[in-house]
Design an enzyme around this catalytic site. Sequence first.
Site, mmCIF file in Angstrom:
data_model
loop_
_atom_site.group_PDB
_atom_site.id
_atom_site.type_symbol
_atom_site.label_atom_id
_atom_site.label_comp_id
_atom_site.label_asym_id
_atom_site.label_seq_id
_atom_site.Cartn_x
_atom_site.Cartn_y
_atom_site.Cartn_z
ATOM 1 N N GLY B 89 0.784 -1.276 0.072
ATOM 2 C CA GLY B 89 -0.134 -0.212 -0.061
ATOM 3 C C GLY B 89 1.004 1.153 -0.004
ATOM 4 O O GLY B 89 1.855 1.269 -0.741
ATOM 5 N N SER B 121 5.831 -5.543 -1.285
ATOM 6 C CA SER B 121 5.623 -4.182 -1.562
ATOM 7 C C SER B 121 6.210 -3.021 -0.428
ATOM 8 O O SER B 121 7.266 -3.125 0.125
ATOM 9 C CB SER B 121 4.480 -3.670 -2.218
ATOM 10 O OG SER B 121 4.500 -2.564 -2.824
ATOM 11 N N ALA B 122 5.122 -2.316 0.126
ATOM 12 C CA ALA B 122 5.479 -1.430 1.432
ATOM 13 C C ALA B 122 6.119 -2.319 2.422
ATOM 14 O O ALA B 122 7.119 -1.822 3.187
ATOM 15 C CB ALA B 122 4.455 -0.588 1.684
ATOM 16 N N HIS B 158 8.755 -3.391 -7.043
ATOM 17 C CA HIS B 158 8.127 -2.639 -8.257
ATOM 18 C C HIS B 158 9.239 -2.282 -9.126
ATOM 19 O O HIS B 158 8.924 -1.401 -10.030
ATOM 20 C CB HIS B 158 6.918 -1.881 -7.989
ATOM 21 C CG HIS B 158 5.754 -2.473 -7.271
ATOM 22 N ND1 HIS B 158 4.820 -3.134 -7.644
ATOM 23 C CD2 HIS B 158 5.752 -2.196 -6.102
ATOM 24 C CE1 HIS B 158 3.945 -3.527 -6.841
ATOM 25 N NE2 HIS B 158 4.323 -2.884 -5.643
ATOM 26 N N GLU B 193 9.022 -7.326 -10.182
ATOM 27 C CA GLU B 193 7.858 -7.875 -10.082
ATOM 28 C C GLU B 193 7.969 -9.337 -10.225
ATOM 29 O O GLU B 193 8.434 -9.644 -11.314
ATOM 30 C CB GLU B 193 6.642 -7.367 -10.725
ATOM 31 C CG GLU B 193 6.472 -5.856 -10.328
ATOM 32 C CD GLU B 193 5.100 -5.198 -10.724
ATOM 33 O OE1 GLU B 193 4.546 -5.972 -11.776
ATOM 34 O OE2 GLU B 193 4.518 -4.294 -10.382
#
Lengths: 232, 232
Positions: B89, B121-122, B158, B193
């Site tokens: 997020g 991700s985060a 990413h 990714e």
Amino acid sequence: MQAIIASTSTVYGSSYLEYLLPELKTHFKNIDEVLFIPFARPGGISHDDYTAKASEGLEPCVESVIGLHKFEDMKEAISNAKAIFVGGGNTFLLVKQLHELGLMSVLKQSIESGAKYLGTSAGSNICGLTMQTTNDMPIVYPPSFETLGILNFNINPHYLDPDSSSTHKGETRETRIKEFQSLNSTIVVGLREGSWIKINNSENTLQGDLPAIIFEPGKQAYELSPNSHLKF
Amino acid sequence: MQAIIASTSTVYGSSYLEYLLPELKTHFKNIDEVLFIPFARPGGISHDDYTAKASEGLEPCVESVIGLHKFEDMKEAISNAKAIFVGGGNTFLLVKQLHELGLMSVLKQSIESGAKYLGTSAGSNICGLTMQTTNDMPIVYPPSFETLGILNFNINPHYLDPDSSSTHKGETRETRIKEFQSLNSTIVVGLREGSWIKINNSENTLQGDLPAIIFEPGKQAYELSPNSHLKF
């Protein structure tokens, strides 16, 4: 106020500031010297080198460009300037410097008192209420995200439309802006490359060939055509 | 330490966490309950909805997923957890919450004491030394950019290669990372990714089909193949 707030310094296939020169020749008419604020330092370029680049770019319009870093009293330099250009680069770095040197409010005052302003990219971002819709990486920690607020909305420069053919799963620009608005009620104007906002006294208009995209919290995003007033 | 640090939760054409399931079945073997930290709230999703999504994604591996926001004593919940998943997020939002609730060091301790960690991700970004190579917008102001530091380098999740056919003049990911390194000496690993880092005790290896790109300050960026050790 008289300001040019541009999405980018450079459009594809032309040189630095080239696409803005017709506008800048009018904007900087009768201006001999432009004060350049090089703090955003794109790619880590030195203040001197960046000022030389700005000077070259503005050469068709103004006689002399002088870097703010050369002044012992930077507040005085900003207050006395008849024209100010804040170049692009990293917005976190720019905002950190402006806050830590106590220059944010002085710069705002100078623009409101009539200094002719030019901002590109990071230099446009800081015209909004906050820098919170920058695309840049947080390479330094600024003491605050608040910026000049000479516009009553935020800018997203280098606005990019979602690419429906992409297989990349990172967030689109639109998703990021909406995420910002899930926590903040600020309007955001996505300025595509080649677009700029012209402030002429209290009137803001969109310039360049492309529409801008407007994100108002709780509304579907919509476009405004060139020459529209940006009044919210 | 046992951790899976993934560039993305989702790869193109498959469902949430799907590509990671074979790895997660081993990683979460004999784990009944995973503690989910939903603070990054992609797209402003609620903590409850995000926890439900994580629960659905992990359903083939674990019986129960419980959201950290449900606990009165969050520090205790983290300390007692046998497995922890931090979802993606907005990294600024995640880091702000973890710092303000005093959870950053508790989380680090819990992972170092053996809690099995999953980050996407985060949630992967925070495994580095700082969050300064995030791609996210600064939608909130965290009290610090420091993160867990269970890796001795930073992550760029990413990761996107420069597109040589692009006419866009905004900075490439590579330019942004190099800008970070013009002011910071931290190594940055660009994770494409579909890639993840697996920490098995003190050994970090690159997993997935794609090479990672390594940015060491002052060096040309270079690639490391899958199964390489990430040791700097």
